[in-house]
Design a protein around this motif. Sequence first.
Motif, PDB file in Angstrom:
ATOM      1  N   GLY A   1       0.820  -1.207   0.000  1.00 57.70           N
ATOM      2  CA  GLY A   1       0.000   0.000   0.000  1.00 57.70           C
ATOM      3  C   GLY A   1       0.852   1.254   0.000  1.00 57.70           C
ATOM      4  O   GLY A   1       1.915   1.303   0.626  1.00 57.70           O
ATOM      5  N   ALA A   2       0.373   2.276  -0.687  1.00 55.82           N
ATOM      6  CA  ALA A   2       1.146   3.503  -0.863  1.00 55.82           C
ATOM      7  C   ALA A   2       1.384   4.229   0.461  1.00 55.82           C
ATOM      8  O   ALA A   2       2.462   4.797   0.683  1.00 55.82           O
ATOM      9  CB  ALA A   2       0.435   4.430  -1.851  1.00 55.82           C
ATOM     10  N   ASN A   3       0.404   4.219   1.360  1.00 57.03           N
ATOM     11  CA  ASN A   3       0.555   4.948   2.620  1.00 57.03           C
ATOM     12  C   ASN A   3       1.688   4.392   3.472  1.00 57.03           C
ATOM     13  O   ASN A   3       2.439   5.152   4.097  1.00 57.03           O
ATOM     14  CB  ASN A   3      -0.751   4.934   3.407  1.00 57.03           C
ATOM     15  N   LYS A   4       1.812   3.068   3.495  1.00 55.58           N
ATOM     16  CA  LYS A   4       2.917   2.476   4.265  1.00 55.58           C
ATOM     17  C   LYS A   4       4.259   2.851   3.650  1.00 55.58           C
ATOM     18  O   LYS A   4       5.221   3.166   4.363  1.00 55.58           O
ATOM     19  CB  LYS A   4       2.757   0.961   4.336  1.00 55.58           C
ATOM     20  N   VAL A   5       4.352   2.805   2.337  1.00 58.21           N
ATOM     21  CA  VAL A   5       5.619   3.136   1.681  1.00 58.21           C
ATOM     22  C   VAL A   5       6.010   4.580   1.984  1.00 58.21           C
ATOM     23  O   VAL A   5       7.194   4.881   2.220  1.00 58.21           O
ATOM     24  CB  VAL A   5       5.531   2.881   0.163  1.00 58.21           C
ATOM     25  N   LYS A   6       5.041   5.461   2.016  1.00 59.19           N
ATOM     26  CA  LYS A   6       5.348   6.863   2.354  1.00 59.19           C
ATOM     27  C   LYS A   6       5.942   6.963   3.755  1.00 59.19           C
ATOM     28  O   LYS A   6       6.847   7.766   4.000  1.00 59.19           O
ATOM     29  CB  LYS A   6       4.087   7.716   2.248  1.00 59.19           C
ATOM     30  N   ARG A   7       5.422   6.151   4.678  1.00 55.44           N
ATOM     31  CA  ARG A   7       5.951   6.174   6.049  1.00 55.44           C
ATOM     32  C   ARG A   7       7.359   5.608   6.126  1.00 55.44           C
ATOM     33  O   ARG A   7       8.106   5.908   7.048  1.00 55.44           O
ATOM     34  CB  ARG A   7       5.031   5.393   6.996  1.00 55.44           C
ATOM     35  N   TRP A   8       7.719   4.768   5.156  1.00 56.45           N
ATOM     36  CA  TRP A   8       9.046   4.142   5.182  1.00 56.45           C
ATOM     37  C   TRP A   8      10.121   4.984   4.496  1.00 56.45           C
ATOM     38  O   TRP A   8      11.294   4.604   4.498  1.00 56.45           O
ATOM     39  CB  TRP A   8       8.982   2.775   4.498  1.00 56.45           C
ATOM     40  N   LEU A   9       9.737   6.089   3.875  1.00 56.41           N
ATOM     41  CA  LEU A   9      10.725   6.919   3.187  1.00 56.41           C
ATOM     42  C   LEU A   9      11.694   7.542   4.195  1.00 56.41           C
ATOM     43  O   LEU A   9      11.310   7.842   5.333  1.00 56.41           O
ATOM     44  CB  LEU A   9      10.024   8.022   2.397  1.00 56.41           C
ATOM     45  N   PRO A  10      12.958   7.733   3.803  1.00 54.61           N
ATOM     46  CA  PRO A  10      13.909   8.374   4.718  1.00 54.61           C
ATOM     47  C   PRO A  10      13.475   9.794   5.035  1.00 54.61           C
ATOM     48  O   PRO A  10      12.810  10.457   4.232  1.00 54.61           O
ATOM     49  CB  PRO A  10      15.227   8.338   3.937  1.00 54.61           C
ATOM     50  N   GLU A  11      13.856  10.270   6.229  1.00 53.60           N
ATOM     51  CA  GLU A  11      13.374  11.573   6.679  1.00 53.60           C
ATOM     52  C   GLU A  11      14.261  12.732   6.229  1.00 53.60           C
ATOM     53  O   GLU A  11      13.755  13.789   5.865  1.00 53.60           O
ATOM     54  CB  GLU A  11      13.266  11.580   8.213  1.00 53.60           C
ATOM     55  N   ASN A  12      15.578  12.553   6.283  1.00 52.80           N
ATOM     56  CA  ASN A  12      16.462  13.711   6.134  1.00 52.80           C
ATOM     57  C   ASN A  12      17.366  13.675   4.910  1.00 52.80           C
ATOM     58  O   ASN A  12      17.747  14.725   4.398  1.00 52.80           O
ATOM     59  CB  ASN A  12      17.335  13.859   7.381  1.00 52.80           C
ATOM     60  N   ARG A  13      17.720  12.494   4.464  1.00 54.60           N
ATOM     61  CA  ARG A  13      18.677  12.422   3.354  1.00 54.60           C
ATOM     62  C   ARG A  13      18.334  11.247   2.451  1.00 54.60           C
ATOM     63  O   ARG A  13      17.658  10.302   2.871  1.00 54.60           O
ATOM     64  CB  ARG A  13      20.106  12.286   3.878  1.00 54.60           C
ATOM     65  N   ALA A  14      18.809  11.326   1.222  1.00 51.58           N
ATOM     66  CA  ALA A  14      18.562  10.246   0.272  1.00 51.58           C
ATOM     67  C   ALA A  14      19.254   8.967   0.744  1.00 51.58           C
ATOM     68  O   ALA A  14      20.269   9.006   1.451  1.00 51.58           O
ATOM     69  CB  ALA A  14      19.077  10.642  -1.109  1.00 51.58           C
ATOM     70  N   LEU A  15      18.678   7.840   0.345  1.00 54.06           N
ATOM     71  CA  LEU A  15      19.202   6.541   0.750  1.00 54.06           C
ATOM     72  C   LEU A  15      19.372   5.672  -0.486  1.00 54.06           C
ATOM     73  O   LEU A  15      18.480   5.631  -1.346  1.00 54.06           O
ATOM     74  CB  LEU A  15      18.213   5.884   1.722  1.00 54.06           C
ATOM     75  N   PRO A  16      20.522   4.987  -0.627  1.00 58.99           N
ATOM     76  CA  PRO A  16      20.651   4.051  -1.748  1.00 58.99           C
ATOM     77  C   PRO A  16      19.494   3.054  -1.751  1.00 58.99           C
ATOM     78  O   PRO A  16      19.049   2.596  -0.683  1.00 58.99           O
ATOM     79  CB  PRO A  16      21.994   3.360  -1.465  1.00 58.99           C
ATOM     80  N   ALA A  17      19.019   2.707  -2.924  1.00 56.82           N
ATOM     81  CA  ALA A  17      17.827   1.853  -3.026  1.00 56.82           C
ATOM     82  C   ALA A  17      18.041   0.486  -2.403  1.00 56.82           C
ATOM     83  O   ALA A  17      17.110  -0.074  -1.802  1.00 56.82           O
ATOM     84  CB  ALA A  17      17.408   1.708  -4.484  1.00 56.82           C
ATOM     85  N   ASP A  18      19.252  -0.063  -2.541  1.00 61.15           N
ATOM     86  CA  ASP A  18      19.469  -1.390  -1.966  1.00 61.15           C
ATOM     87  C   ASP A  18      19.349  -1.347  -0.440  1.00 61.15           C
ATOM     88  O   ASP A  18      18.799  -2.253   0.181  1.00 61.15           O
ATOM     89  CB  ASP A  18      20.791  -2.004  -2.418  1.00 61.15           C
TER      90      ASP A  18
END
Length: 638
Positions: A575-592
């Motif tokens: 679900g899209a809402n959960k993925v939004k909550r899992w995004l990093p907060e302050n800086r970009a993160l490598p996808a792996d």
Amino acid sequence: MHVIPCFLMLAALTGVLPNSARADEISLASQRQQFLRAEQALNQNRDAEYFALASSLKGYPLYPYLQYQWLKNHLDADADIKQFLNDHANSRYAAGLRQKWLLALGKKQQWLVLVNYYQGSDDPELQCYAGLAQFQTGQALEAFNQARALWLNGKTHPNNCDALFDVYKASPYFNKELINQRFHAALKRDNQSLASYLTRFFSDAELNLANTWLKLHRQPESVASESGWRDYPEHAGELFAHAIDRWLESNVETAMTTWDSNKSQIAITPATAAFIEKRIAVALALKHDSRAYTRLSQLENRDESAREWRVRAALNTQNWQDVTTAIAGLHDDEKSQEKWQYWQARGLAETSQPAAANALFQQLAKNRSFYGFLAAGKLRQAIELVDRPLTVSSSDLEALQNRPDFQVFSELLAIDRKPEAKRQWWYAVAKLDSRQLPVAAKLAQQANCPALAIATIAKANQWDDVNLRFPLVYVQAIQSNAAAQQLDPGLILGLIRQESAFDELADSPAGAKGLMQIMPNTGRQIAAELRDSWDSDYSLFKPELNVKYGAFYFKKLLRQFNGHVALATAAYNAGANKVKRWLPENRALPADIWIENIPYKETRGYVASVLMYSLIYQQRLQRDSLKIDDLMREVMPG
């Protein structure tokens, strides 16, 4: 989808159909028609016509299926049922008929027959009837053992279990402590209704304690504001820990602070304290909290889950020295896993040890796997499919397809009973040894049943027949809908391979349907957006429609996540809402690193599989438009 019946597979492969096989097929075709007429008579309660038609079908593979359909609606026909169970003990229908019959016997209290024919069951209603039958026929100890197991599992049971529990409670094997044990088993299962019901059996003193347990279970935050639970010093440690355990599910920060502030003042067993410390540490890791690595490192006895989350916590902060230390803390069998070898190589690369890193990447890149493909990407190499087709002799195929269980499967396909055929397939396959499983996988492949072929070869632990494991089916619908949505067809194939393994009739327990496992509500919304008419939920079992809606929905997710394939894939699953909550907060993160830190194990594996399958299908389609770098863009802060 065109289906070749199993008994014709060999002929289809060779292009030659022997005269004897032609004669058999003519005979079978005639029997099929008679079977369908008999089934229609049965469904319309025309018993005389049914019996007349069925009498000439005794040699037909689906005769037991026909009998079963009549007998399951005539459970008072005891003699006929006993005869069926004797004559067709090895058929798939014997166990199902036996269960229905025994339940009917239990309702009629025919205890002696029931106990004589009972062979165990996972159905609690039948288990309770069996326990009563044992008690009524002089097998009291067996009855009480059955009752005890049911009593202590913390579940709410069917009404007929009350009679079994009544005789158990009246026996010398029952005591009041069993009520307390059942109460706590119910709380452990979060079965609050059962736990509340059981409080009526407690004394006044016991009731106050039980209500305290229920209050902390329902309102765990009250452990910080109310002190009544401290009035039970013998139980205070367990009460406090239980509340913290529940509270962590809704508010990690406050639950952790409350635990840290009070744990030294309360008598808590070492095992309970260790459990809560691990729960807090893993909860922090699941929230991608920077304190997770320290808390996980402080655990005295880390289990496998804690060891793995320690690595992930270090990855999330990109502290490569901590990553190296955490990987060193894994057990040897864990270190040998591809996943952790990849991260060891990443750690070496990030700590200025390129030669050692590349050596590990080179080793991993030989594998057809998510981490193998990631390693190939690091080396700027093409992925390797490692295709080793299975070799199965025609004699082995013929021997297997002539077995009665597989003849039943073949006939069910021939009359277009695909769900029933699938159930029959797994019944037949369960009887095979390891040598026969690859033969069965090839049989399913030749029967145009890709989902069965894929699952059967996985059961055989054979992974290198690429054509069998990654079939090219529904390609026209996939390519046309990919073009309409400006998607790479490999992505749609990867999603289908993960979602349903190309089973057009896949129907999940949650209600998701078809090739791309679309929920009916989602399907109706998509139909409205596309201004399509909506027939029914079952229209999602139509491959063309399902692929159309699945491609549309995935494209919608891609737009929502700025074209990031890994994020859209995670959203398709969780679900899209959960993925939004899992995004990093302050800086970009490598996808792996982001994928490795997805909190849900299912979604972590799902994303890895879909991306891997998409790259495999790129090669199968002889395309080169989708690259590993396209799938592994940095994940930007939310």
